[in-house]
Scaffold this motif. Structure first.
Motif, PDB file in Angstrom:
ATOM      1  N   ARG A  14       0.999  -1.222  -0.136  1.00  0.00           N
ATOM      2  CA  ARG A  14      -0.108   0.057   0.046  1.00  0.00           C
ATOM      3  C   ARG A  14       0.972   1.281  -0.010  1.00  0.00           C
ATOM      4  O   ARG A  14       1.456   1.613   1.051  1.00  0.00           O
ATOM      5  N   PRO A  15       1.198   1.594  -1.083  1.00  0.00           N
ATOM      6  CA  PRO A  15       2.025   3.034  -1.367  1.00  0.00           C
ATOM      7  C   PRO A  15       1.568   4.099  -0.440  1.00  0.00           C
ATOM      8  O   PRO A  15       2.490   4.892   0.043  1.00  0.00           O
ATOM      9  N   ASN A  16       0.340   4.176  -0.487  1.00  0.00           N
ATOM     10  CA  ASN A  16      -0.245   5.503   0.204  1.00  0.00           C
ATOM     11  C   ASN A  16      -1.711   5.053   0.665  1.00  0.00           C
ATOM     12  O   ASN A  16      -2.143   3.896   0.382  1.00  0.00           O
ATOM     13  N   ARG A  17      -2.331   5.883   1.360  1.00  0.00           N
ATOM     14  CA  ARG A  17      -3.547   5.299   1.997  1.00  0.00           C
ATOM     15  C   ARG A  17      -4.509   5.358   1.239  1.00  0.00           C
ATOM     16  O   ARG A  17      -5.720   4.853   1.146  1.00  0.00           O
ATOM     17  N   HIS A  32      -8.200   1.112  -5.829  1.00  0.00           N
ATOM     18  CA  HIS A  32      -8.400   2.137  -4.625  1.00  0.00           C
ATOM     19  C   HIS A  32      -8.845   1.459  -3.395  1.00  0.00           C
ATOM     20  O   HIS A  32      -9.662   0.550  -3.285  1.00  0.00           O
ATOM     21  N   VAL A  33      -8.342   1.966  -2.453  1.00  0.00           N
ATOM     22  CA  VAL A  33      -8.526   1.271  -1.109  1.00  0.00           C
ATOM     23  C   VAL A  33      -9.724   2.359  -0.411  1.00  0.00           C
ATOM     24  O   VAL A  33      -9.585   3.474  -0.456  1.00  0.00           O
ATOM     25  N   ARG A  38      -5.500   3.539   8.718  1.00  0.00           N
ATOM     26  CA  ARG A  38      -4.121   2.846   8.823  1.00  0.00           C
ATOM     27  C   ARG A  38      -4.516   1.350   8.470  1.00  0.00           C
ATOM     28  O   ARG A  38      -3.484   0.851   7.506  1.00  0.00           O
ATOM     29  N   CYS A  39      -5.119   0.705   8.984  1.00  0.00           N
ATOM     30  CA  CYS A  39      -5.474  -0.558   8.494  1.00  0.00           C
ATOM     31  C   CYS A  39      -4.138  -1.699   8.679  1.00  0.00           C
ATOM     32  O   CYS A  39      -4.138  -2.520   7.838  1.00  0.00           O
ATOM     33  N   ARG A  40      -3.286  -1.150   9.268  1.00  0.00           N
ATOM     34  CA  ARG A  40      -1.941  -2.086   9.106  1.00  0.00           C
ATOM     35  C   ARG A  40      -2.007  -3.711   9.551  1.00  0.00           C
ATOM     36  O   ARG A  40      -1.822  -4.394   8.807  1.00  0.00           O
TER      37      ARG A  40
END
Length: 225
Positions: A14-17, A32-33, A38-40
């Motif tokens: 995930r390069p960015n949010r 698309h997320v 954060r969802c780590r």
């Protein structure tokens, strides 16, 4: 609530949010997320995910990342899904007979997700989607939320003014043990939630039946404040 065509993939990074790289049918797709959190804990490398395909030529990506398999649980991580599922639940009588059900209503300096008339009294309801889970315990929030704390204070004030008020935690998975506020991550929200309950705001938590292409509110979950 249901989605369109769904495909299984393998999460890479995930390069960015806003986007994720997912391997789908042997190719790496940029997806698309639909959750800027954060969802780590939900997206380790190699996680099995489900994505919705959308061939709209105006889109920058062909897929939306919707759900992820975490152990034996399939978790919907679409941040727009809780409100849609809650609307269907309310319309189906989840809180009994309601009149004048309306999405997005303002009271004071807060905008709440729903308002309705219940037993002759106007009520406001705020929805909070829950995706953070550990050993069957779910917690909210997964990151500090000043907006969430403001909503709780606004609901408590509405009760003092004679309105009804609810917070509905929509747990985007099933078979969990109980829900509790995430004291460590956001102590201010945790305090505000307990104060809201004391002020007369009704706190509800419901789990969901989650499938790759759908999410439906199911049954109550114990709340430990």
């Amino acid at each position: 609530m249901t989605y369109g065509e769904m495909v299984k993939g393998c999460f890479i990074k995930r390069p960015n949010r806003f986007i994720a790289h997912v391997q789908i049918n042997g190719a790496v797709e940029i997806c698309h997320v639909k959750n800027t959190g954060r969802c780590r804990e939900l997206l380790p490398e190699g996680a099995e995910v489900w994505c919705r395909r959308d061939d709209n030529p105006a889109r920058k990506t062909r897929y939306d990342l919707i759900a992820v398999q975490k152990g034996h649980r399939l978790i919907n991580m679409d941040s727009q899904a809780p409100n849609k599922a809650a609307g269907e639940w309310l319309q189906a009588g989840g809180l009994g007979a309601l009149e004048s059900l309306k999405a997005e209503d303002t009271h004071g300096d807060s905008r709440f997700d729903f308002s309705f008339i219940q037993d002759g009294r106007k009520c406001f309801l705020e929805v909070k989607g829950v995706t953070l889970e550990e050993d069957g315990v779910v917690r909210f929030p997964d990151a500090p939320t000043q907006r969430g704390t403001k909503h709780l204070k606004g609901l408590a004030k509405a009760v003092q003014e004679g309105y009804g008020a609810y917070v509905l935690f929509v747990i985007q998975m099933e078979n969990v043990r109980y829900l509790e506020p995430n004291e460590k991550t956001d102590p201010a929200f945790s305090i505000a939630l307990r104060e809201a309950e004391k002020a007369g705001v009704k706190i509800l938590a419901m789990d969901c039946r989650v499938e790759p292409g759908s999410m439906t509110i199911e049954k109550p979950v114990e709340i430990r404040l």
